[in-house]
Structures are given as C-alpha cells and as structure tokens.
Design a protein around this motif. Structure first.
Motif, mmCIF file in Angstrom:
data_model
loop_
_atom_site.group_PDB
_atom_site.id
_atom_site.type_symbol
_atom_site.label_atom_id
_atom_site.label_comp_id
_atom_site.label_asym_id
_atom_site.label_seq_id
_atom_site.Cartn_x
_atom_site.Cartn_y
_atom_site.Cartn_z
ATOM 1 N N GLU A 146 -0.267 27.194 -13.651
ATOM 2 C CA GLU A 146 0.335 26.813 -12.372
ATOM 3 C C GLU A 146 1.653 27.553 -12.168
ATOM 4 O O GLU A 146 1.984 27.965 -11.047
ATOM 5 N N MET A 147 2.391 27.746 -13.244
ATOM 6 C CA MET A 147 3.657 28.461 -13.178
ATOM 7 C C MET A 147 3.458 29.919 -12.782
ATOM 8 O O MET A 147 4.308 30.522 -12.114
ATOM 9 N N LEU A 148 2.336 30.508 -13.174
ATOM 10 C CA LEU A 148 2.083 31.924 -12.923
ATOM 11 C C LEU A 148 1.591 32.190 -11.505
ATOM 12 O O LEU A 148 1.359 33.339 -11.139
ATOM 13 N N THR A 149 1.428 31.141 -10.697
ATOM 14 C CA THR A 149 1.009 31.308 -9.312
ATOM 15 C C THR A 149 2.108 31.973 -8.503
ATOM 16 O O THR A 149 3.261 31.555 -8.547
ATOM 17 N N ASN A 150 1.746 33.001 -7.760
ATOM 18 C CA ASN A 150 2.700 33.684 -6.893
ATOM 19 C C ASN A 150 2.558 33.109 -5.487
ATOM 20 O O ASN A 150 1.622 33.442 -4.757
ATOM 21 N N ASN A 151 3.471 32.204 -5.125
ATOM 22 C CA ASN A 151 3.363 31.515 -3.843
ATOM 23 C C ASN A 151 3.804 32.363 -2.657
ATOM 24 O O ASN A 151 3.494 32.031 -1.505
ATOM 25 N N ALA A 152 4.521 33.440 -2.912
ATOM 26 C CA ALA A 152 4.991 34.302 -1.818
ATOM 27 C C ALA A 152 4.784 35.763 -2.188
ATOM 28 O O ALA A 152 5.745 36.516 -2.399
ATOM 29 N N PRO A 153 3.531 36.191 -2.279
ATOM 30 C CA PRO A 153 3.275 37.585 -2.670
ATOM 31 C C PRO A 153 3.699 38.554 -1.576
ATOM 32 O O PRO A 153 3.679 38.221 -0.382
ATOM 33 N N GLN A 154 4.077 39.749 -1.970
ATOM 34 C CA GLN A 154 4.430 40.785 -1.007
ATOM 35 C C GLN A 154 3.173 41.303 -0.325
ATOM 36 O O GLN A 154 2.091 41.344 -0.913
ATOM 37 N N MET A 155 3.322 41.702 0.924
ATOM 38 C CA MET A 155 2.199 42.255 1.673
ATOM 39 C C MET A 155 1.731 43.542 0.998
ATOM 40 O O MET A 155 2.538 44.383 0.594
ATOM 41 N N LEU A 156 0.432 43.676 0.877
ATOM 42 C CA LEU A 156 -0.145 44.887 0.316
ATOM 43 C C LEU A 156 -0.221 45.960 1.395
ATOM 44 O O LEU A 156 -0.375 45.664 2.578
ATOM 45 N N PHE A 169 -12.940 31.144 -22.781
ATOM 46 C CA PHE A 169 -13.029 29.778 -22.249
ATOM 47 C C PHE A 169 -14.468 29.275 -22.152
ATOM 48 O O PHE A 169 -14.694 28.070 -22.064
ATOM 49 N N HIS A 170 -15.433 30.206 -22.113
ATOM 50 C CA HIS A 170 -16.866 29.897 -22.084
ATOM 51 C C HIS A 170 -17.309 29.258 -20.774
ATOM 52 O O HIS A 170 -18.367 29.577 -20.250
ATOM 53 N N GLN A 171 -16.530 28.347 -20.250
ATOM 54 C CA GLN A 171 -16.897 27.667 -19.014
ATOM 55 C C GLN A 171 -15.638 27.240 -18.278
ATOM 56 O O GLN A 171 -14.704 26.717 -18.887
ATOM 57 N N VAL A 172 -15.623 27.466 -16.965
ATOM 58 C CA VAL A 172 -14.476 27.105 -16.138
ATOM 59 C C VAL A 172 -14.996 26.327 -14.934
ATOM 60 O O VAL A 172 -15.892 26.785 -14.231
ATOM 61 N N SER A 173 -14.428 25.165 -14.686
ATOM 62 C CA SER A 173 -14.873 24.354 -13.559
ATOM 63 C C SER A 173 -14.307 24.914 -12.264
ATOM 64 O O SER A 173 -13.204 25.479 -12.244
ATOM 65 N N PRO A 174 -15.037 24.784 -11.145
ATOM 66 C CA PRO A 174 -14.525 25.256 -9.846
ATOM 67 C C PRO A 174 -13.179 24.632 -9.481
ATOM 68 O O PRO A 174 -12.365 25.254 -8.807
ATOM 69 N N LYS A 175 -12.953 23.418 -9.934
ATOM 70 C CA LYS A 175 -11.709 22.707 -9.616
ATOM 71 C C LYS A 175 -10.483 23.428 -10.144
ATOM 72 O O LYS A 175 -9.421 23.431 -9.503
ATOM 73 N N HIS A 176 -10.594 24.047 -11.309
ATOM 74 C CA HIS A 176 -9.440 24.697 -11.945
ATOM 75 C C HIS A 176 -9.522 26.222 -11.926
ATOM 76 O O HIS A 176 -8.636 26.883 -12.460
ATOM 77 N N LEU A 177 -10.577 26.770 -11.331
ATOM 78 C CA LEU A 177 -10.799 28.213 -11.390
ATOM 79 C C LEU A 177 -9.626 28.998 -10.817
ATOM 80 O O LEU A 177 -9.286 30.075 -11.331
ATOM 81 N N HIS A 178 -8.992 28.490 -9.758
ATOM 82 C CA HIS A 178 -7.911 29.246 -9.129
ATOM 83 C C HIS A 178 -6.751 29.500 -10.088
ATOM 84 O O HIS A 178 -6.103 30.552 -10.016
ATOM 85 N N ARG A 179 -6.507 28.565 -11.017
ATOM 86 C CA ARG A 179 -5.408 28.775 -11.968
ATOM 87 C C ARG A 179 -5.747 29.882 -12.961
ATOM 88 O O ARG A 179 -4.869 30.656 -13.361
ATOM 89 N N TYR A 180 -6.986 29.945 -13.397
ATOM 90 C CA TYR A 180 -7.391 31.029 -14.290
ATOM 91 C C TYR A 180 -7.273 32.381 -13.582
ATOM 92 O O TYR A 180 -6.863 33.378 -14.194
ATOM 93 N N CYS A 181 -7.626 32.412 -12.298
ATOM 94 C CA CYS A 181 -7.483 33.650 -11.537
ATOM 95 C C CYS A 181 -6.016 34.052 -11.420
ATOM 96 O O CYS A 181 -5.671 35.237 -11.522
ATOM 97 N N HIS A 182 -5.132 33.069 -11.225
ATOM 98 C CA HIS A 182 -3.701 33.370 -11.155
ATOM 99 C C HIS A 182 -3.188 33.890 -12.503
ATOM 100 O O HIS A 182 -2.339 34.787 -12.548
ATOM 101 N N GLU A 183 -3.691 33.318 -13.595
ATOM 102 C CA GLU A 183 -3.274 33.780 -14.917
ATOM 103 C C GLU A 183 -3.644 35.244 -15.125
ATOM 104 O O GLU A 183 -2.798 36.060 -15.533
ATOM 105 N N PHE A 184 -4.896 35.594 -14.837
ATOM 106 C CA PHE A 184 -5.327 36.974 -15.047
ATOM 107 C C PHE A 184 -4.696 37.907 -14.018
ATOM 108 O O PHE A 184 -4.444 39.077 -14.316
ATOM 109 N N GLY A 185 -4.441 37.394 -12.813
ATOM 110 C CA GLY A 185 -3.754 38.202 -11.822
ATOM 111 C C GLY A 185 -2.330 38.524 -12.239
ATOM 112 O O GLY A 185 -1.860 39.652 -12.064
ATOM 113 N N PHE A 186 -1.629 37.534 -12.796
ATOM 114 C CA PHE A 186 -0.265 37.763 -13.271
ATOM 115 C C PHE A 186 -0.258 38.807 -14.387
ATOM 116 O O PHE A 186 0.593 39.709 -14.395
ATOM 117 N N LYS A 187 -1.191 38.701 -15.316
ATOM 118 C CA LYS A 187 -1.232 39.665 -16.415
ATOM 119 C C LYS A 187 -1.598 41.059 -15.916
ATOM 120 O O LYS A 187 -1.101 42.061 -16.447
#
Length: 307
Positions: free
Chosen positions: A119-129, A258-276
């Motif tokens: 949740e901390m790695l979420t970019n709430n105000a990303p710059q325009m691409l 992780f083997h399995q990720v629920s749709p409910k929490h998937l957005h956080r995993y995407c933010h983690e890999f996006g940050f990295k």
C-alpha cells in the motif's frame, strides 16, 4: 544516509535499535523541521514522548509514526525496515511465509505487514506519461486445466483465456515509468479514460489490435501492432515488447513466489512490481530510501484489509 548499508546484515547493524530507526524516519519525513500530521503546520515542540504542534488551534501531540503505515504498530521499526528492504530488493517479491521465517514473526503478521508495504508503494499522483507510450492489458488468474468444469465450458464456448481472470491494464513510457490499474472489465469504457488521465495528448500510443483501443487516434498518434496476425515489431520501433517484459516479470513473481493472488488484493501486487520497475536503475539501498519517503498517508488497517 543511503550508503550506510548494502545488505540485510548491514541494515540490522546500522539500525541497531528503535531510536536509530525513529531518527532515520524523522529525517526522511521532515528533515530538521517536524510537521504536524494533523493540521500540516510546520514546527513542533519536542516532548518526552514525541512532538506537540506549535499551532494554538491544533496543539495536538504526535509521534514520528503518526499518519504513516507504522501508526499504532506493535512491531519494532527494525523489523519494519527489514521487511521493506526485503520486499523492494527481491525482484520477484517475498512471500509472507518466507518473511515470517526470516524475521521470526507469525505468518499472519508477515502477511499484514507486506500488504501495508505494498500500500505504501502506491503512487497516488503519478506524472503524466509522454513521448512513446506502450499500452497493453493482461489477465491474471489460474490455468485452464485448473479451472472448474463450468469455467472450462465457458472458455471452450467463447474461445478466450480471460474467463474467471482479472484484467490488468498498464501504460509504459519508453525509458520511463509504468502505471498499472486493475479493472473489473477490459473494454473501451474502462480502459480509455485511464489512458486519457495518464498520457499527455499528442503522445504516440502503441497498442495491439484489441477493439477497446479504437478511437485513441483522435487524441494521440495511435500505432497498432496486430498480434493476431503474428505481427510483433514494425519498422520505426513500433512494438509493445517492453511492456510484455513487465508482464512476464509480474506473472513470474506471482506464479513463482506467491502462487496465487486474489482479485481483491491484486492491485497492491501490481503497485509493488510497478514500483520496482520504476526504480530498476537504482541500487537496492536507494530504492529502500525512496520507499521510506512514501510512508505518509498510506495507513492500511487490518479491518480494512480483510473487509
């Protein structure tokens, strides 16, 4: 501050006690001048338990963890910093089971802790691409052979691998950043507003032949690579292969770690890999420092997490 440790062992040596962690966090949040997390006033009195806002209208007490992901935590900041370092340094992530063994905490605690880090790695105000931007969608979910009979029947009837999977859309600026979003439906009504909100008009947008992208040529220079016709690269460096590389990284992390990720929490995993991905060119220590700067206003309670 960013060169004091280059491994997990050195991190524990550097953050030898909670007092060192508190000072590091305070320097990262405020520098030399504390700012009240309640009213935003700059300047505070130092008390025996933390700080007190200098503004008479507020005058509230607070600590260095108030208003951060660490607020009301029962876990030592040394463990928090170790978890953040491991989660951001491991290219394919770290599971809650592995983290519980590494830090000698329960799996439940490790699971909650890692989700707060994501949740901390979420970019709430990303710059325009801008410039050349690749846009693509993928679907996260189980393999066809593991689905129940109804899902397999629907898959055979519709001829698509998206049945019972969660769509994820990403936009990647060449030699720049990536932005991801998890959407309940992958169609033009859900995807195009996401693109308009994050890509500057006039940019070159490269997509595949998916029908949801029709109409982008009214705002952008829209280039289409027809994967359905075995076309993957066109002259002029027209392709979505850079984004395909990110999808591969994300899916290998989910399948292998992780083997399995629920749709409910998937957005956080995407933010983690996006940050990295966005910090892929910096050292692990610098990535840790950048992550710590995102602790403000990202609190995630357990009740909210499991609701």
């Amino acid at each position: 501050m960013t060169t004091q440790f280059k491994s997990l062992l050195q991190l524990f040596d550097y953050f030898k006690d909670d007092a060192t962690c508190v000072k590091y966090l305070a320097d990262s949040r405020w520098g030399d001048t504390p700012s009240c997390p309640h009213c935003g006033n700059v300047g505070a009195y130092v008390t025996n338990r933390g700080y007190k806002c200098k503004a008479k209208e507020c005058a509230k007490k607070f600590s260095v963890t108030t208003g951060t992901i660490f607020e009301n935590t029962k876990i030592s900041l040394r463990y928090w910093f170790a978890a953040i370092y491991l989660a951001t340094a491991h290219k394919k992530g770290i599971s809650s089971l592995q983290l519980s063994r590494d830090l000698n905490i329960t799996q439940k605690t490790a699971w909650f802790l890692l989700h707060r880090v994501r949740e901390m790695l979420t970019n709430n105000a990303p710059q325009m691409l801008e410039g050349t931007v690749e846009v693509d969608e993928t679907y996260i979910g189980g393999k066809h052979r593991n689905k129940h009979s109804k899902a397999r029947r629907l898959l055979n009837e519709k001829g698509t691998g998206a049945i019972n999977k969660t769509p994820v859309v990403a936009m990647l600026q060449r030699d720049g950043s990536i932005i991801t979003i998890v959407t309940p439906l992958a169609n033009g009504d859900s995807i195009k507003p996401f693109i308009y909100a994050n890509v500057k008009p006039g940019s070159t947008v490269i997509t595949d032949g998916f029908g949801a992208y029709k109409g982008l040529d009214k705002t952008y220079t829209h280039e289409v690579v027809m994967h359905s016709e075995n076309e993957y690269v066109r002259p002029g460096n027209i392709h979505t292969n850079t984004l395909e590389g990110f999808w591969s990284h994300l899916k290998r992390g989910i399948i292998g770690t992780f083997h399995q990720v629920s749709p409910k929490h998937l957005h956080r995993y995407c933010h983690e890999f996006g940050f990295k991905y966005n910090t892929r060119k910096v050292l692990d220590t610098v990535r840790f420092t950048d992550a710590i700067k995102n602790v403000n206003g990202k609190r995630l309670t357990y009740a909210k997490l499991i609701s």
